[in-house]
Enzyme design. Structure first.
Site, PDB file in Angstrom:
ATOM      1  N   LYS A 149      18.822 -13.079 -12.608  1.00 10.91           N
ATOM      2  CA  LYS A 149      19.772 -12.599 -11.587  1.00 10.91           C
ATOM      3  C   LYS A 149      19.274 -12.863 -10.164  1.00 10.91           C
ATOM      4  O   LYS A 149      20.069 -13.049  -9.251  1.00 10.91           O
ATOM      5  CB  LYS A 149      20.087 -11.119 -11.802  1.00 10.91           C
ATOM      6  CG  LYS A 149      20.987 -10.897 -13.021  1.00 10.91           C
ATOM      7  CD  LYS A 149      21.452  -9.466 -13.141  1.00 10.91           C
ATOM      8  CE  LYS A 149      22.294  -9.276 -14.392  1.00 10.91           C
ATOM      9  NZ  LYS A 149      22.849  -7.929 -14.543  1.00 10.91           N
TER      10      LYS A 149
ATOM     11  N   TYR B  96      25.822   1.291 -23.173  1.00  6.10           N
ATOM     12  CA  TYR B  96      27.055   1.331 -23.995  1.00  6.10           C
ATOM     13  C   TYR B  96      26.758   1.263 -25.488  1.00  6.10           C
ATOM     14  O   TYR B  96      27.660   1.370 -26.301  1.00  6.10           O
ATOM     15  CB  TYR B  96      28.024   0.209 -23.577  1.00  6.10           C
ATOM     16  CG  TYR B  96      27.407  -1.159 -23.559  1.00  6.10           C
ATOM     17  CD1 TYR B  96      27.302  -1.916 -24.715  1.00  6.10           C
ATOM     18  CD2 TYR B  96      26.899  -1.690 -22.379  1.00  6.10           C
ATOM     19  CE1 TYR B  96      26.717  -3.166 -24.696  1.00  6.10           C
ATOM     20  CE2 TYR B  96      26.315  -2.941 -22.342  1.00  6.10           C
ATOM     21  CZ  TYR B  96      26.227  -3.673 -23.513  1.00  6.10           C
ATOM     22  OH  TYR B  96      25.637  -4.902 -23.477  1.00  6.10           O
TER      23      TYR B  96
ATOM     24  N   THR C 216      22.372 -13.602 -16.606  1.00  2.00           N
ATOM     25  CA  THR C 216      21.771 -12.354 -17.083  1.00  2.00           C
ATOM     26  C   THR C 216      20.249 -12.435 -16.998  1.00  2.00           C
ATOM     27  O   THR C 216      19.703 -13.394 -16.443  1.00  2.00           O
ATOM     28  CB  THR C 216      22.307 -12.011 -18.501  1.00  2.00           C
ATOM     29  OG1 THR C 216      21.835 -10.711 -18.850  1.00  2.00           O
ATOM     30  CG2 THR C 216      21.858 -13.004 -19.562  1.00  2.00           C
TER      31      THR C 216
HETATM   32  P1  NAP Z   1      15.316  -2.736 -15.342  1.00  2.00           P
HETATM   33  O1  NAP Z   1      15.486  -3.508 -14.082  1.00  2.00           O
HETATM   34  O2  NAP Z   1      14.264  -3.146 -16.305  1.00  2.00           O
HETATM   35  O3  NAP Z   1      15.055  -1.193 -14.933  1.00  2.00           O
HETATM   36  C1  NAP Z   1      14.736  -0.262 -15.923  1.00  2.00           C
HETATM   37  C2  NAP Z   1      14.745   1.136 -15.341  1.00  2.00           C
HETATM   38  O4  NAP Z   1      14.481   2.050 -16.402  1.00  2.00           O
HETATM   39  C3  NAP Z   1      13.667   1.391 -14.292  1.00  2.00           C
HETATM   40  O5  NAP Z   1      14.128   2.340 -13.377  1.00  2.00           O
HETATM   41  C4  NAP Z   1      12.534   1.958 -15.144  1.00  2.00           C
HETATM   42  O6  NAP Z   1      11.641   2.761 -14.436  1.00  2.00           O
HETATM   43  C5  NAP Z   1      13.306   2.810 -16.103  1.00  2.00           C
HETATM   44  N1  NAP Z   1      12.573   3.062 -17.340  1.00  2.00           N
HETATM   45  C6  NAP Z   1      12.369   2.201 -18.369  1.00  2.00           C
HETATM   46  N2  NAP Z   1      11.647   2.796 -19.346  1.00  2.00           N
HETATM   47  C7  NAP Z   1      11.390   4.047 -18.916  1.00  2.00           C
HETATM   48  C8  NAP Z   1      10.695   5.163 -19.483  1.00  2.00           C
HETATM   49  N3  NAP Z   1      10.130   5.096 -20.683  1.00  2.00           N
HETATM   50  N4  NAP Z   1      10.610   6.314 -18.760  1.00  2.00           N
HETATM   51  C9  NAP Z   1      11.214   6.393 -17.535  1.00  2.00           C
HETATM   52  N5  NAP Z   1      11.885   5.384 -16.958  1.00  2.00           N
HETATM   53  C10 NAP Z   1      11.985   4.225 -17.636  1.00  2.00           C
HETATM   54  O7  NAP Z   1      16.662  -2.685 -16.193  1.00  2.00           O
HETATM   55  P2  NAP Z   1      18.166  -2.855 -15.672  1.00  2.00           P
HETATM   56  O8  NAP Z   1      18.561  -4.272 -15.797  1.00  2.00           O
HETATM   57  O9  NAP Z   1      18.300  -2.172 -14.361  1.00  2.00           O
HETATM   58  O10 NAP Z   1      18.968  -2.046 -16.801  1.00  2.00           O
HETATM   59  C11 NAP Z   1      18.975  -0.629 -16.803  1.00  2.00           C
HETATM   60  C12 NAP Z   1      20.067  -0.104 -17.713  1.00  2.00           C
HETATM   61  O11 NAP Z   1      21.332  -0.577 -17.284  1.00  2.00           O
HETATM   62  C13 NAP Z   1      19.934  -0.526 -19.180  1.00  2.00           C
HETATM   63  O12 NAP Z   1      20.069   0.608 -19.977  1.00  2.00           O
HETATM   64  C14 NAP Z   1      21.099  -1.441 -19.423  1.00  2.00           C
HETATM   65  O13 NAP Z   1      21.655  -1.289 -20.717  1.00  2.00           O
HETATM   66  C15 NAP Z   1      22.108  -0.949 -18.414  1.00  2.00           C
HETATM   67  N6  NAP Z   1      23.044  -2.018 -18.012  1.00  2.00           N
HETATM   68  C16 NAP Z   1      24.370  -1.806 -18.225  1.00  2.00           C
HETATM   69  C17 NAP Z   1      25.282  -2.770 -17.851  1.00  2.00           C
HETATM   70  C18 NAP Z   1      26.732  -2.531 -18.100  1.00  2.00           C
HETATM   71  O14 NAP Z   1      27.549  -3.412 -17.776  1.00  2.00           O
HETATM   72  N7  NAP Z   1      27.122  -1.416 -18.665  1.00  2.00           N
HETATM   73  C19 NAP Z   1      24.870  -3.938 -17.234  1.00  2.00           C
HETATM   74  C20 NAP Z   1      23.509  -4.136 -17.038  1.00  2.00           C
HETATM   75  C21 NAP Z   1      22.603  -3.157 -17.428  1.00  2.00           C
HETATM   76  P3  NAP Z   1      10.298   2.126 -13.746  1.00  2.00           P
HETATM   77  O15 NAP Z   1      10.785   1.517 -12.469  1.00  2.00           O
HETATM   78  O16 NAP Z   1       9.411   3.268 -13.557  1.00  2.00           O
HETATM   79  O17 NAP Z   1       9.772   1.108 -14.713  1.00  2.00           O
END
Ligand code: NAP
Length: 295
Positions: free
Chosen positions: A72, A231, A68
């Site tokens: 990754k 979730y 995690t």
């Molecule tokens: P990440 O790599 O940090 O990416 C975060 C994303 O959110 C980017 O697109 C970022 O935009 C955007 N963002 C963050 N704050 C923002 C704001 N205030 N306004 C607009 N955009 C914003 O995170 P990640 O690992 O991809 O995770 C993203 C989501 O996936 C999380 O909510 C997490 O809970 C979910 N997730 C779910 C699972 C599952 O199994 N269900 C697994 C993993 C992750 P910028 O590029 O502009 O910063």
């Protein structure tokens, strides 16, 4: 919990720091119910120790590990081999020990999402998909959309450059202009309707449960259904808005469940029965205190 003895195999979750994770509940419940002599433990590892921890796990013959944040990508140089999908997206969330030692890297987030989407009647093939976000998870989802034959993929992100880079990668893979990058603030430029919307930003995640990625009600009129990768909470504001417009909305708990189930299947070379995945899903709802989500 079953008896731990000299034959117990160990699997774990590599990350740093590792806060509260439901992965041990997924894997330990599966092992218990399937009668596998296996335990799954969180393994908080500092970056400087990542290589020697993986080598040590190999020495101990750990069948596998999940990976995690923030490892990754960083785990890739320590993989003996990569599954083609993990290679494409440069992200590994599952390590599987090979017969002659060493680990093969897989990504089960995207297949986990696909299984959840399919189960909910949200198959992206032939659909116009709006992906909100261009971070780690969005990248896996975007490549999945290419592989599953989405008709068009709109990638909306706060930082436009990241959406552009991701769209470029997708188009190279697709061999056509399938993906369209957009700034999140330009969502009004989506003029069609019936989009499958996939929410892959952090917005709305606990504790910021009142936040939503797009406020504008018009957006929710244009979509056919919404999938939120979040979730916790079980019903995000994004989902509430989808439902208020009469659209189906699903949270990310099944995606999380299935990425774990697929990893478990890879480690133990078994197929987990559906009845058992339902049981684990209920266990996760209990742990998260969310109650079983109505679909
Ligand atoms: P990440 O790599 O940090 O990416 C975060 C994303 O959110 C980017 O697109 C970022 O935009 C955007 N963002 C963050 N704050 C923002 C704001 N205030 N306004 C607009 N955009 C914003 O995170 P990640 O690992 O991809 O995770 C993203 C989501 O996936 C999380 O909510 C997490 O809970 C979910 N997730 C779910 C699972 C599952 O199994 N269900 C697994 C993993 C992750 P910028 O590029 O502009 O910063």
């Amino acid at each position: 919990m079953h008896k731990i003895d000299s034959h117990t195999s160990v699997c774990g979750l590599l990350g740093y720091p590792i806060g509260h994770s439901v992965s041990p509940a997924i894997h330990n419940t599966l092992a218990e119910e399937l009668g596998h002599n296996m335990v799954y433990v969180p393994l908080a590892v500092e970056e400087k120790d990542l290589g020697c921890v993986i080598a040590g796990a190999d020495g101990w013959k750990f069948p596998g590990m999940n990976v995690t944040i923030p490892y990754k990508e960083k785990v890739i140089p320590f993989c003996k081999e990569l599954d083609p999908f993990a290679e494409k997206i440069c992200a590994v969330n599952t390590l599987v020990r090979q017969e002659n030692g060493g680990y093969k890297g897989y990504n089960t987030d995207a297949p986990g999402l696909y299984r959840a989407l399919s189960e909910e009647g949200m198959d992206p093939s032939g659909q116009e998909v709006v992906l909100l976000g261009a971070g780690g998870v969005a990248k896996a989802i975007a490549v999945l959309m290419v592989e599953k034959g989405a008709k068009r993929l709109y990638i909306l992100n706060r930082t436009l450059e990241k959406a552009e880079k991701l769209a470029e990668d997708c188009n190279r893979m697709a061999g056509c202009d399938l993906a369209v990058p957009m700034a999140l603030s330009d969502h009004q430029k989506l003029t069609g309707n019936g989009y499958l919307a996939i929410q892959a930003t952090n917005i709305g995640m606990f504790p910021n449960v009142d936040d939503v990625v797009i406020e504008d009600e018009d957006f929710y009129e244009k979509i056919s259904a919404g999938f939120d990768t979040i979730y916790n909470p079980a019903e995000t504001v994004f989902m509430k808005k989808c439902r208020a417009h009469g659209k189906k909305a699903v949270n990310g708990l099944k995606m999380l469940l299935y990425q774990g189930v697929i990893a478990y299947e890879l480690w133990n070379k078994v197929s987990v029965p559906e009845k058992l995945t339902d049981q684990v899903y209920e266990r996760l709802c209990e742990i998260l205190g969310t109650g079983k989500e109505k679909m």
